[in-house]
Scaffold this active site. Structure first.
Site: not given
Length: 460
Positions: A89-90, A86, A166
């Site tokens: 991905e950022h 993840h 997040e």
């Protein structure tokens, strides 16, 4: 604000059941192309470097949805470095030699498009929705960041803080998310499905630029990727574009071969009780072990979808009619089947008691309804209504290019073939009452489960 849309299933109830069924159904229902019904499966080919390419024609508007899927997700991370899939991905939006940090999405927006990305346990994907004449632009940009990602601590460390925020927002600040995290851990135990896609907070905080680049170099290679383009384009037109922008990319790592330990289900029922002062009304949940779509096979996988619809798919479902409308013991209730995973799925139930009601009474009533279904089966009327609802949802959702592209991508990433996905409507239509009962017995009868209770805090 984080741009990521990591796919940890957290929305409960009939809404989730509809999403899961409709997205898969949308991928396999006939859609319209140039005013004519198209019944053939999408066509595909493989580039010399190993990258798969799939075209899903839809000529109603000069628009395309361009997606690149990588066969790596949160379940493939190195132990001790959870959250890396993840996190990368950022970081894929932080620029290359030719595109400055943060400019990728701005260029897409200036050309009238939209873009985003998402991480799952079994895959990571990036997409753009844009006018057809801008397709070469986004293909060139996506190919550029498949090979030329540039990362330094100046970009990576602030983004790590974004991911940590997040995690706080989506997990720590959500009592329901915290409960489900505990339940998944109890259900899947040591398997990676037992932890959140976003990762463990303390491990995210230690991720480095080197970690991200190592992950990128190992997994972001064309032989580990699939290109899907849905919209105003056919395979003959897509092929030369794919060859031009992706075909020249060399493999820089071996094709990833997964070596995961199998899921080991709990050997006894488990119960997770969580109290939280932020909770106003209690919620009841239950997860049952279940196979994934590919593992279940065509017949059983479709039967699980129909079972979820009959049992708790909406206001016409058995649980809703009997426990919300007739008995008035529940305020809301639903069921869903989560089969889009490589290693194992789950079957879920949720219920909210009416104001002032006790969870114990509600749980007893749910168990009684399950017992009746197992003993007496389902009626022809229930069966046909459930299949009609699934079909209607699929017909509605087929109007979305993005849903079509997503559904094929998710299916391919989790062990299904193009034919499996394309033929799903026929498989839904072929489900019988006996199939539904067999599916119910395989997960609901005598199988272990994890039950969760989310309760107001002692001071509430």
């Amino acid at each position: 604000m984080s741009r990521s849309r990591f796919l940890a299933p957290r929305v409960l109830g009939s809404a989730l059941a509809v999403i899961l069924i409709v997205v898969l159904g949308a991928a396999v229902w006939f859609w319209r192309s140039g005013g004519e019904a198209v019944s053939g499966a999408p066509l595909s080919f493989r580039l010399a470097n190993g990258m798969e390419v799939l075209a899903i024609p839809d000529h109603r508007a000069p628009v395309v949805t361009h997606m690149v899927w990588y066969r790596v997700g949160a379940a493939d991370e190195t132990p001790g470095k959870t959250g890396l899939a993840h996190f990368l991905e950022h970081l894929m939006f932080k620029g290359t030699k030719d595109i400055a940090p943060g400019q990728f999405s701005r260029i897409v927006a200036r050309n009238g498009g939209q873009d985003n990305a998402f991480t799952h346990y079994d895959f990571t994907a990036y997409f753009q929705v844009i006018a057809k004449d801008r397709l070469p632009l986004v293909m060139e940009m996506e190919a550029d960041r498949m090979t030329g990602l540039k990362l330094t601590d100046a970009e990576v460390l602030p983004e790590r803080d974004v991911v940590l925020e997040e995690q706080r927002t989506r997990i720590e600040n959500s009592p329901m998310s915290l409960l489900q995290a505990e339940m998944n851990a109890a259900l899947y135990d040591a398997h990676p499905y037992g932890r959140d896609i976003i990762g463990h907070k303390e491990e995210i905080a230690e991720l480095t630029t080197e970690d991200a680049l190592d992950f990128y170099d190992r997994f972001y290679t064309p032989n580990n990727a699939t290109l899907i383009v849905a919209g105003d384009i056919g395979l003959d037109e897509l092929r030369p574009l794919a060859e031009k922008y992706y075909g020249s990319i060399a493999q820089r790592a071996p094709t990833f071969e997964r070596e995961r330990a199998p899921v080991v289900w709990p050997d006894a029922d488990r119960r997770v009780v969580r109290r939280d002062d932020r909770v106003q009304e209690p919620t009841w949940l239950r997860f049952y072990p279940a196979p994934d779509y590919a593992g279940a096979g065509a017949r059983e996988g479709a039967a699980f979808d129909v079972l979820a619809e009959i049992l708790g798919g909406g206001q016409t479902s058995r649980l809703y009619r009997n426990l919300v409308i007739t008995q008035g013991i529940a305020a809301s209730i639903g069921a869903w089947y989560e089969g889009s995973r490589l290693d194992a799925g789950k079957f879920g139930l949720y219920a909210l008691p009416r104001v002032g009601g006790a969870l114990a009474d509600l749980e007893k009533a749910v168990d009684a309804e399950i017992g009746l279904l197992l003993a007496d089966g389902v009626t022809d009327e229930e069966l046909e209504r459930a299949k009609t609802v699934i079909a209607a949802g699929a017909v509605y959702a087929r109007d979305s290019q993005r849903s079509m592209a997503y559904a094929y991508g998710e299916g391919l990433m989790t062990g299904m073939s193009v034919a499996d996905i394309h033929e799903w409507p026929d498989r839904i239509r072929a489900v019988t009452a006996d199939d539904v009962v067999d599916a119910a017995r395989s997960v609901l009868s005598g199988r272990v489960s994890v039950t969760g209770e989310l309760l107001p805090g002692e001071g509430a």
